[in-house]
Design an enzyme around this catalytic site. Sequence first.
Site, short mmCIF file in Angstrom:
data_model
loop_
_atom_site.label_atom_id
_atom_site.label_comp_id
_atom_site.label_asym_id
_atom_site.label_seq_id
_atom_site.Cartn_x
_atom_site.Cartn_y
_atom_site.Cartn_z
N GLU A 167 0.84 -1.19 0.00
CA GLU A 167 0.00 0.00 0.00
C GLU A 167 0.88 1.25 0.00
OE1 GLU A 167 -4.14 1.37 2.10
OE2 GLU A 167 -2.54 0.70 3.42
N GLY A 302 3.21 1.53 10.57
CA GLY A 302 3.54 0.60 11.64
C GLY A 302 2.93 -0.76 11.43
N ALA A 303 1.80 -0.81 10.69
CA ALA A 303 1.11 -2.07 10.45
C ALA A 303 0.32 -1.95 9.15
CB ALA A 303 0.19 -2.41 11.62
N GLU A 305 -2.82 -4.00 6.70
CA GLU A 305 -3.96 -4.91 6.81
C GLU A 305 -4.04 -5.97 5.73
OE1 GLU A 305 -5.51 -1.21 4.55
OE2 GLU A 305 -4.14 -1.61 6.19
N HIS A 338 -7.46 -2.01 14.88
CA HIS A 338 -7.51 -1.20 13.66
C HIS A 338 -7.31 -2.07 12.42
CE1 HIS A 338 -6.69 2.65 11.44
NE2 HIS A 338 -6.06 1.80 10.64
N GLU A 339 -6.26 -2.87 12.43
CA GLU A 339 -5.95 -3.68 11.24
C GLU A 339 -7.00 -4.75 11.01
OE1 GLU A 339 -3.76 -2.48 9.37
OE2 GLU A 339 -2.99 -1.08 10.87
N HIS A 342 -10.01 -3.48 9.20
CA HIS A 342 -9.76 -3.39 7.76
C HIS A 342 -10.11 -4.69 7.04
CE1 HIS A 342 -7.97 0.48 7.18
NE2 HIS A 342 -6.95 0.27 7.98
N GLU A 361 -9.29 4.00 6.26
CA GLU A 361 -8.55 4.42 7.45
C GLU A 361 -9.42 5.13 8.48
OE1 GLU A 361 -5.92 3.07 7.87
OE2 GLU A 361 -5.15 2.62 5.88
N ARG A 818 9.62 9.11 1.11
CA ARG A 818 10.67 10.05 0.71
C ARG A 818 10.14 11.45 0.43
NH1 ARG A 818 13.66 5.60 -3.12
NH2 ARG A 818 14.51 4.38 -1.39
#
Length: 885
Positions: A167, A302-303, A305, A338-339, A342, A361, A818
């Site tokens: 993603e 950080g994670a 789904e 949270h994940e 999803h 999200e 970036r």
Amino acid sequence: MRLTAFASTLALAASLAVAPPAYAQPAAAQVPPIRTDVPSQLPRTSRPIHYTLRITPDAEHLTFAGNERVDLAVLEATDSLTLNAIDMEFGAVTLTGADGAALHPASTTQDEENQTVTFHFDRQLAPGRYQLTIDYHGKIYTQAAGFFALDYEADGAHKRALFTQFEASDARRLFPGWDEPQFRTPYDLSVVVPRDEQAIGNMPTATRTPQADGTDLVTFQTTPAMSSYLLFLGTGEFDRITTRAGNTEIGVVSRRGAGEQGRWALESAARILPYYNDYFGTPFPLPKLDNVAGPGSSQFFGAMENWGAIFTFENVLLNDPAITSEGRRQDIFVVAAHEMAHQWFGDLVTMAWWNDIWLNEGFASWMETKSTAAIHPEWEPLLGRIDGREGAMGLDSLRTTHPIVQDIRTPDQMSQAFDAITYNKGEAVITMLEDYVGEAGWRDGVRAYIRAHRLGNTVTDDLWHAIEGASHREISAIAHDFTLQPGVPMIEVTATQCTAGSTRVTLRQSQFSRDNREGQPLRWRVPVIASAGGAEARTVVENGEGTLTVPGCGPLVVNYGQTGYYRTLYAAPALAQLTRNFATLRPVDQIGLLADNWALGLAGYQNASLALDMANAAAPDANNRVWERIAGMLDSIHGMYDGDEAHQAMVARLASGKLTPLLQRVGWSVRADESPTDAILRTDLIGTLGDLGDRAVVEEANRRFAANDASVREGPLRTTILAIVAANADAATWDRLHQMARAETNPLVKQQLYRLLGAARDPALAQRALDLALTDEPGATNSSALISAVSGEHPDMAFDFALAHREQVEGLVDASSRSRYLAGLGGRSHDPAMIEKLRQYAEQHMTPQSRGSVDRAIASIQDRIRVRQERLPDITRWLDAHAAG
């Protein structure tokens, strides 16, 4: 190096044959249409129907070989096929039609800028079914994008695990394909791994077949039809612990030897899944749900789904007793919630294009809070929800904000869409709409939405229509106001009058802005709830004005319960009454009022010191989260006085006077019978007082560190104590921390120690940390975090250093980050010179589509400077008056 050629397509197909999945797939004759109501970066002349992928990694040399077969449909006559691909070299490419005739491209064109490959044929392809087979080679990256490696040490040996992160637009780094969310297809995935390693995918393993060269071919069961960014592959030396919830096997996968550190995450998932099965009205459809822990970190996420195989960096998944605090333990649960949300909102039903990423999200953020409140009400997550709202309003009140539903075209814009507007404003707006509709009607609408769009793609209006149909409440107009236009509404309480036991309230709607007070305010239809000590009253403020009769004549709270997404500006008499009666209000409204009045003061709508009057009215036994809000406010004020030691000392004395009694109550040591909120308050108080330079706290932290106290070696205060020590470190202390980092074998602890090296206030030590970041020592994914840590105290130094070594630093950051990494470093500055530095950086190194992060950083700096010049004098006068009194 070049790898040996793959076997033929027929042999590959035979090796990947598996049993049919247990869920329904689209019939073979069906070709899902391409939606024309959403953007696409690819020609609309073809679409995939099914992928078969075989990946052979060369982990040592950070390359892989791929073989792909795509069943596809040509929808319009064309002489070319364009797919997304980047950083690939192509070998044999064959297109086979229904008649069995094979075609080879006459030429192949790669467009690195647009991340595509086009296969040109010497004749027109008629509409119909085809098979495209491709041999290719690709890169294994060292940052978390595409197919990437994470290195760590175990038992004195160097280890390397491989994972994927796709993603928003990085599946094209593993395989050429239609890498857009609306192109849902099933996947057959296989991977060649060393015999002593494991492989994890979205689905359970179907077969594991030994190969003649000592490797194994692992083939997974066929996935449901899903978007490309949800595909997952992980390989390495893993532990996997499991349990069951209903018909689903739940697993936590970690590096070998760390399995039991995943037990809390496993137990949490086993409680969350039944709640979601019931709430969504559609049981989780896959046979297994893993959460895969990866060592290292990312500046982007950080994670993730991935359907049936969530990926989470182990610092937010594993419960390591050496460093895990109560707050981190709760975070593990919340991130999993949270994940897992999803898996329905994002995976089972997926937005059709990235404009509607908030459907993923924002909803998952809202659902994480809702499920946590249901399963762990003792954590008081509904009080914490205000923190998310404030984070969103912080961005949403600047000129550089954007609507929840965005106009997204490029990969850079996609990566920049993952911000507090998407997550936290999305959550706040859903909270408001659920309250407006009613909990039962909202849930019924969500269930109808899931049923109607299962295994499909949606736009935001599909959700509103489902809610309206199930609840019989019209919400589209209100929802459009809050999702299709940017900004923060402000409800002004212009007059109140008590008559016959009720309060008559006059309201006016304007717009809250930190840097555009002169602009014409937008209009919203704003659901408003108010209470004056009796029953609550509701209205919708439309066309900028409204009135409300509220039972009772007590202190009037507008946005009662804090479910609305708006600021409330009270006329002076009403605000004074609230301040006098502050201690009698509910904790949720105390927190909301503190947040509102602090923000309104800093933006110039009222005296900035009025929030301090309200904080002064808090009772000593106020809810812990109220005190956490006050502590954060005092810490923020202390930072505003950077360079003014006299007023910093005043703030520190004020904070010590208010917070030290609370610390004495909860103590430095864990009590067997303490509440989870006391454990978090202890950490927060020690951290805040340490940051403010409280002498007693800093001395105690240093004493424990010097004595190698048990609380420094492991336990819930370890990180907090070491952070205070690191911030105040001299050269000898920094060297000791550095030695601890080098000697540490636990990847979780090692990562944390290297970040702490960047926290030193001493500029010379900060420079040493920056120099260290460009060596191999911290590890490929830790160095960028080390530079970010330096920017906390020295943003200008960190930005200048990163810009001077831009190519090397960008190599330490995953591709998705970036375009915003350097802007994030400089955006913490309050030096006017940084504004021009950021502008020059954007002009020289960024496209117009990718500079949104720079524009937001500049707006934040300008606001910070304005607050210091125009609003800080209010606080100075307040401090001086209280010091004199």
